[in-house]
Scaffold this motif. Structure first.
Motif, PDB file in Angstrom:
ATOM      1  N   ALA A 107      27.064 -89.513   6.299  1.00 59.22           N
ATOM      2  CA  ALA A 107      26.970 -88.898   7.627  1.00 59.22           C
ATOM      3  C   ALA A 107      25.561 -89.035   8.188  1.00 59.22           C
ATOM      4  O   ALA A 107      25.381 -89.358   9.370  1.00 59.22           O
ATOM      5  CB  ALA A 107      27.381 -87.430   7.552  1.00 59.22           C
ATOM      6  N   TYR A 108      24.552 -88.824   7.353  1.00 60.23           N
ATOM      7  CA  TYR A 108      23.159 -88.952   7.790  1.00 60.23           C
ATOM      8  C   TYR A 108      22.855 -90.378   8.250  1.00 60.23           C
ATOM      9  O   TYR A 108      22.281 -90.593   9.317  1.00 60.23           O
ATOM     10  CB  TYR A 108      22.203 -88.545   6.665  1.00 60.23           C
ATOM     11  N   VAL A 109      23.236 -91.358   7.434  1.00 57.86           N
ATOM     12  CA  VAL A 109      22.949 -92.761   7.762  1.00 57.86           C
ATOM     13  C   VAL A 109      23.663 -93.170   9.047  1.00 57.86           C
ATOM     14  O   VAL A 109      23.076 -93.802   9.934  1.00 57.86           O
ATOM     15  CB  VAL A 109      23.325 -93.681   6.590  1.00 57.86           C
ATOM     16  N   LEU A 110      24.943 -92.807   9.167  1.00 57.75           N
ATOM     17  CA  LEU A 110      25.691 -93.174  10.375  1.00 57.75           C
ATOM     18  C   LEU A 110      25.151 -92.481  11.614  1.00 57.75           C
ATOM     19  O   LEU A 110      25.039 -93.095  12.680  1.00 57.75           O
ATOM     20  CB  LEU A 110      27.171 -92.858  10.195  1.00 57.75           C
ATOM     21  N   LEU A 111      24.793 -91.211  11.503  1.00 59.50           N
ATOM     22  CA  LEU A 111      24.255 -90.485  12.650  1.00 59.50           C
ATOM     23  C   LEU A 111      22.899 -91.052  13.065  1.00 59.50           C
ATOM     24  O   LEU A 111      22.624 -91.234  14.255  1.00 59.50           O
ATOM     25  CB  LEU A 111      24.138 -89.000  12.323  1.00 59.50           C
ATOM     26  N   ARG A 112      22.065 -91.374  12.089  1.00 63.44           N
ATOM     27  CA  ARG A 112      20.757 -91.968  12.401  1.00 63.44           C
ATOM     28  C   ARG A 112      20.933 -93.328  13.081  1.00 63.44           C
ATOM     29  O   ARG A 112      20.250 -93.639  14.051  1.00 63.44           O
ATOM     30  CB  ARG A 112      19.932 -92.094  11.119  1.00 63.44           C
ATOM     31  N   TRP A 113      21.858 -94.148  12.557  1.00 58.40           N
ATOM     32  CA  TRP A 113      22.127 -95.447  13.157  1.00 58.40           C
ATOM     33  C   TRP A 113      22.596 -95.283  14.606  1.00 58.40           C
ATOM     34  O   TRP A 113      22.150 -95.994  15.507  1.00 58.40           O
ATOM     35  CB  TRP A 113      23.193 -96.191  12.340  1.00 58.40           C
ATOM     36  N   LEU A 114      23.507 -94.337  14.840  1.00 59.46           N
ATOM     37  CA  LEU A 114      24.053 -94.129  16.176  1.00 59.46           C
ATOM     38  C   LEU A 114      22.985 -93.632  17.147  1.00 59.46           C
ATOM     39  O   LEU A 114      22.842 -94.158  18.255  1.00 59.46           O
ATOM     40  CB  LEU A 114      25.230 -93.142  16.120  1.00 59.46           C
ATOM     41  N   VAL A 115      22.227 -92.624  16.745  1.00 58.38           N
ATOM     42  CA  VAL A 115      21.203 -92.069  17.637  1.00 58.38           C
ATOM     43  C   VAL A 115      20.145 -93.111  17.980  1.00 58.38           C
ATOM     44  O   VAL A 115      19.789 -93.292  19.148  1.00 58.38           O
ATOM     45  CB  VAL A 115      20.569 -90.804  17.001  1.00 58.38           C
ATOM     46  N   LEU A 116      19.643 -93.808  16.963  1.00 62.06           N
ATOM     47  CA  LEU A 116      18.623 -94.826  17.240  1.00 62.06           C
ATOM     48  C   LEU A 116      19.195 -95.980  18.058  1.00 62.06           C
ATOM     49  O   LEU A 116      18.520 -96.509  18.952  1.00 62.06           O
ATOM     50  CB  LEU A 116      18.021 -95.341  15.939  1.00 62.06           C
ATOM     51  N   GLY A 117      20.436 -96.373  17.776  1.00 61.90           N
ATOM     52  CA  GLY A 117      21.057 -97.446  18.534  1.00 61.90           C
ATOM     53  C   GLY A 117      21.235 -97.088  19.995  1.00 61.90           C
ATOM     54  O   GLY A 117      21.017 -97.918  20.881  1.00 61.90           O
TER      55      GLY A 117
END
Length: 141
Positions: free
Chosen positions: A98-108
């Motif tokens: 969840a952390y990795v996916l959320l970080r990827w989404l927010v930064l993207g």
């Protein structure tokens, strides 16, 4: 532990567009899988689900075995049974993913590329936890 690549001013829009496209595809695929799994109880024999190749070859539970049953139980709100299916995957794997996916989404969405890169120490920790979990769950039962 991870690296955020700075995007140039002209590529921010391209990164945002690619992130939205990939997130939409992942959400659609995840929703389809969740709908299928909602109606397919992996606790009952004879269900059409992908078996674990490691367990088929060795007869030993891999660190991720029980993940499908865990997902089914979480979809149905049974956290205790999900914990019983695969405790380490539930307690460590789900929050990490969840952390990795959320970080990827927010930064993207901010126009910045995100590439997860574990260090040698990070790899050792992940593989060490997986190996210990595999041993414990196969020896204790």
């Amino acid at each position: 532990m991870s690296e955020v690549k700075q995007a140039g001013p002209s590529s921010g829009a391209a990164i945002r567009s690619r992130t939205v496209r990939r997130a939409s595809l992942a959400l659609a695929a995840g929703a389809a899988a969740a709908v299928y799994l909602w109606h397919t109880n992996p606790h009952q024999p004879g269900q059409v689900l992908i078996p674990c190749p490691f367990r088929l070859l060795t007869g030993v539970l891999c660190p991720a075995c029980g993940g499908t049953r865990m997902a089914y139980d979480l979809l149905h709100g049974d956290v205790v049974r999900a914990f019983h299916d695969n405790a380490v995957l539930l307690v460590l794997g789900v929050p990490a993913l969840a952390y990795v996916l959320l970080r990827w989404l927010v930064l993207g969405l901010r126009g910045r590329a995100y590439r997860l890169q574990l260090t040698g120490r990070g790899n050792a920790v992940v593989f060490g936890i997986a190996a210990v979990w595999m041993l414990v769950r196969n020896l204790v039962g």
